[in-house]
Design a protein around this motif. Sequence first.
Motif, PDB file in Angstrom:
ATOM      1  N   TYR A 306       0.880  -1.081  -0.109  1.00  0.00           N
ATOM      2  CA  TYR A 306       0.000   0.127   0.029  1.00  0.00           C
ATOM      3  C   TYR A 306       0.874   1.269   0.112  1.00  0.00           C
ATOM      4  N   GLU A 307       0.568   2.106  -0.773  1.00  0.00           N
ATOM      5  CA  GLU A 307       1.160   3.448  -0.967  1.00  0.00           C
ATOM      6  C   GLU A 307       0.333   4.640  -1.270  1.00  0.00           C
ATOM      7  N   PRO A 308      -0.044   5.439  -0.268  1.00  0.00           N
ATOM      8  CA  PRO A 308      -0.924   6.692  -0.557  1.00  0.00           C
ATOM      9  C   PRO A 308      -0.374   7.782  -1.433  1.00  0.00           C
ATOM     10  N   ALA A 309      -1.164   8.375  -2.276  1.00  0.00           N
ATOM     11  CA  ALA A 309      -0.435   9.241  -3.112  1.00  0.00           C
ATOM     12  C   ALA A 309      -0.431  10.648  -2.389  1.00  0.00           C
ATOM     13  N   LYS A 310      -1.158  10.710  -0.997  1.00  0.00           N
ATOM     14  CA  LYS A 310      -0.897  11.928  -0.341  1.00  0.00           C
ATOM     15  C   LYS A 310      -0.318  11.080   1.044  1.00  0.00           C
ATOM     16  N   GLU A 311      -0.350  11.998   2.073  1.00  0.00           N
ATOM     17  CA  GLU A 311      -0.227  11.505   3.485  1.00  0.00           C
ATOM     18  C   GLU A 311      -1.397  10.552   3.910  1.00  0.00           C
ATOM     19  N   VAL A 312      -2.151  10.656   3.459  1.00  0.00           N
ATOM     20  CA  VAL A 312      -3.508   9.943   3.564  1.00  0.00           C
ATOM     21  C   VAL A 312      -4.410   9.685   2.413  1.00  0.00           C
ATOM     22  N   GLY A 313      -4.340   8.178   2.330  1.00  0.00           N
ATOM     23  CA  GLY A 313      -4.990   7.940   0.870  1.00  0.00           C
ATOM     24  C   GLY A 313      -6.605   7.268   1.196  1.00  0.00           C
ATOM     25  N   GLY A 314      -7.269   6.983   0.137  1.00  0.00           N
ATOM     26  CA  GLY A 314      -8.610   6.453   0.358  1.00  0.00           C
ATOM     27  C   GLY A 314      -8.576   5.108   0.117  1.00  0.00           C
ATOM     28  N   ASP A 315      -7.514   4.200  -0.098  1.00  0.00           N
ATOM     29  CA  ASP A 315      -7.441   2.850  -0.514  1.00  0.00           C
ATOM     30  C   ASP A 315      -7.316   2.254   1.118  1.00  0.00           C
ATOM     31  N   TYR A 316      -7.836   0.928   1.181  1.00  0.00           N
ATOM     32  CA  TYR A 316      -7.772   0.151   2.246  1.00  0.00           C
ATOM     33  C   TYR A 316      -7.839  -1.415   2.207  1.00  0.00           C
ATOM     34  N   TYR A 317      -7.140  -1.934   2.921  1.00  0.00           N
ATOM     35  CA  TYR A 317      -7.091  -3.672   2.581  1.00  0.00           C
ATOM     36  C   TYR A 317      -7.078  -4.017   3.990  1.00  0.00           C
ATOM     37  N   ASP A 318      -7.531  -5.588   4.095  1.00  0.00           N
ATOM     38  CA  ASP A 318      -7.531  -5.841   5.415  1.00  0.00           C
ATOM     39  C   ASP A 318      -7.738  -7.536   5.307  1.00  0.00           C
ATOM     40  N   PHE A 319      -7.159  -8.295   6.280  1.00  0.00           N
ATOM     41  CA  PHE A 319      -7.371  -9.533   6.454  1.00  0.00           C
ATOM     42  C   PHE A 319      -8.286  -9.799   7.469  1.00  0.00           C
ATOM     43  N   ILE A 320      -9.200 -10.587   7.391  1.00  0.00           N
ATOM     44  CA  ILE A 320     -10.189 -10.714   8.537  1.00  0.00           C
ATOM     45  C   ILE A 320     -10.687 -12.357   8.799  1.00  0.00           C
ATOM     46  N   PRO A 321     -10.589 -12.765  10.089  1.00  0.00           N
ATOM     47  CA  PRO A 321     -10.805 -14.008  10.442  1.00  0.00           C
ATOM     48  C   PRO A 321     -12.088 -14.240  10.434  1.00  0.00           C
ATOM     49  N   VAL A 322     -12.817 -14.907   9.634  1.00  0.00           N
ATOM     50  CA  VAL A 322     -14.415 -15.138   9.535  1.00  0.00           C
ATOM     51  C   VAL A 322     -14.574 -16.246  10.446  1.00  0.00           C
ATOM     52  N   ARG A 324     -12.800 -20.324  12.124  1.00  0.00           N
ATOM     53  CA  ARG A 324     -11.356 -21.192  12.359  1.00  0.00           C
ATOM     54  C   ARG A 324     -10.939 -21.528  10.955  1.00  0.00           C
ATOM     55  N   LYS A 325     -11.925 -21.605  10.255  1.00  0.00           N
ATOM     56  CA  LYS A 325     -11.476 -22.520   8.541  1.00  0.00           C
ATOM     57  C   LYS A 325     -11.287 -21.423   7.476  1.00  0.00           C
ATOM     58  N   HIS A 326     -11.835 -20.094   7.942  1.00  0.00           N
ATOM     59  CA  HIS A 326     -12.192 -19.091   6.799  1.00  0.00           C
ATOM     60  C   HIS A 326     -11.458 -17.823   7.176  1.00  0.00           C
ATOM     61  N   LEU A 327     -10.800 -17.394   6.022  1.00  0.00           N
ATOM     62  CA  LEU A 327     -10.298 -15.869   6.208  1.00  0.00           C
ATOM     63  C   LEU A 327     -10.584 -14.961   5.189  1.00  0.00           C
ATOM     64  N   GLY A 328     -11.255 -13.997   5.636  1.00  0.00           N
ATOM     65  CA  GLY A 328     -11.756 -12.871   4.501  1.00  0.00           C
ATOM     66  C   GLY A 328     -10.461 -12.123   4.245  1.00  0.00           C
ATOM     67  N   LEU A 329     -10.453 -11.834   2.849  1.00  0.00           N
ATOM     68  CA  LEU A 329      -9.621 -10.491   2.220  1.00  0.00           C
ATOM     69  C   LEU A 329     -10.210  -9.552   1.487  1.00  0.00           C
ATOM     70  N   VAL A 330     -10.146  -8.369   2.105  1.00  0.00           N
ATOM     71  CA  VAL A 330     -11.049  -7.422   1.166  1.00  0.00           C
ATOM     72  C   VAL A 330      -9.725  -6.260   0.760  1.00  0.00           C
ATOM     73  N   VAL A 331     -10.160  -5.491  -0.419  1.00  0.00           N
ATOM     74  CA  VAL A 331      -9.534  -4.370  -0.890  1.00  0.00           C
ATOM     75  C   VAL A 331     -10.574  -3.482  -1.388  1.00  0.00           C
ATOM     76  N   ALA A 332     -10.478  -2.225  -0.730  1.00  0.00           N
ATOM     77  CA  ALA A 332     -11.380  -1.096  -1.077  1.00  0.00           C
ATOM     78  C   ALA A 332     -11.001   0.241  -1.392  1.00  0.00           C
TER      79      ALA A 332
END
Length: 525
Positions: A306-322, A324-332
């Motif tokens: 991840y690299e913002p264009a400004k000091e703070v950007g609008g992009d977001y990513y995350d890894f979410i434990p749904v 014990r057997k499933h992992l959520g991956l999101v990019v927004a």
Amino acid sequence: MAAERESTETKDPRVIKPSSSLAFKFAWRVSVVIAVLVLLFGIVASLTLKNLATEMINARGVDLATAEAAHGLEYWRQFTHATINPLMQTLENNDDVVNIVVFEPDATGELQVQAAARPFRSAEVKENTNSQAQIPNRPDTTITTGTFEKAGETLVNVRIYRKPVAAKDGKEGTLLLVLSARRVEEQRWSFLSTLVIVGLVAVGLGIGTSFLLAALVARPARSLATDMGAVSRGNLEHKTRVHGNDEIGMLGRSFNRMIVSLQEAQTREVERRAIERELSIAQEIQSSLLPAELPKLSRFDLFPYYEPAKEVGGDYYDFIPVDRKHLGLVVADVSGKGIPGCMVMTMVRSIIRYESRGLLSAGETLKRVNRLVASDIKRGMFVTAIYMIIDITTGETTMASAGHNPLIYWSGKEQTCRLINPGGMALGLDRGLAFNEAMREVTLQLATGDRLVAYSDGIVEAMNEQDEEYGDDRFLAACQRLAALPSEEFVTGVVEEVRMHQGGAEQHDDITLSTLRFLGESREE
């Protein structure tokens, strides 16, 4: 108050005191010019007066010598042994006549005195033979300069005139006229004395006038210096009162325009600092929202960037434990930047994390998130997102998209890349019905070596200095070429290619890239 302000200004190191007065510099130069002009005038006038006086005495001497010589030599012979002769009368009537002598050559050619105004001794008259000259219109008359002495004491500078005296018997005598040059010297020194007095008065008046003019000229400059001192101490409301149509007035107007520009610059600086402070706060918030560490999965090789264009950007990513057997991956990607974008991102992250717990449908999760986001998000703002739920034991992946960029799927078996785009509408644009109808789910069964790549539009829209985008085709080709590498090397290679494309161009949008590679079912947790 004035004394206190003066004391404060004296102690303030920002107040610059002039090392010398502008008025003094101006007056000093003008005074020197006046003195030089007066001196030059005096020299020229003195020389002119000397020449005029010399011409006058020469004319007098020539006229007097001519008048006396006109009597003829026979006339003067009768006074050879006389105790009184007409020359004495001439001497009495002309106080500048030192002596008049008529000479006649004897049989041997030696000149003998025939008549004299006073007893003549040749030793009394000392001539400067180098000064001999002739009158242009009287070629028979010669003039020399010298001194008249008596008893060894120099009495006066003289001018000596010689003119021939004719006789009827053919002989020719000489008339010697000695005139005092005292009058020339007296007139010259009198003029010089007067000139010195007048010159001193003129220089004095000139100096006084120049100091007065300099003070008048320097007063606006001093006023401007005082105004600058006030501004340098931080008073940007201060304006100069210097006015006029001359250069000083122009400088005063420029000074006031400068103050306006400084006020505007100060306002912009305050706004800039406020924005920087705002961005700094948002950056702290954002840094706390992004995953601090990667999930430790033996069957998967994950790596985000991840690299913002400004000091703070609008992009977001995350890894979410749904579960014990499933992992959520999101990019927004949030449409806003800075504090507004950061706040929306914070809200979306919290809602996704809350709604994803135990829910194994990616589409249903995004529907629930949209219902909450759409009711609170500011009009005109929206969020695109791609969300995947991965079975960490089998590699089965369910995904849904909220108007985000397609997912890149690389098949390790076929060694090819393809785009997977479930479609969908961005979060926050619709409160429910249209969003739900547009939502689609896609399920993939990952095989050993397969790779998934989620990204934001900051990668494909990265521009070079010719405003040419990196584009989907280049990005897909880079993924095809680098997909077999470990995930960290894959991400590094893609980012380097994007940077090479950009060259010296500025980054206009945030860059987010999150990838995973399935290492196979055979590995144990």
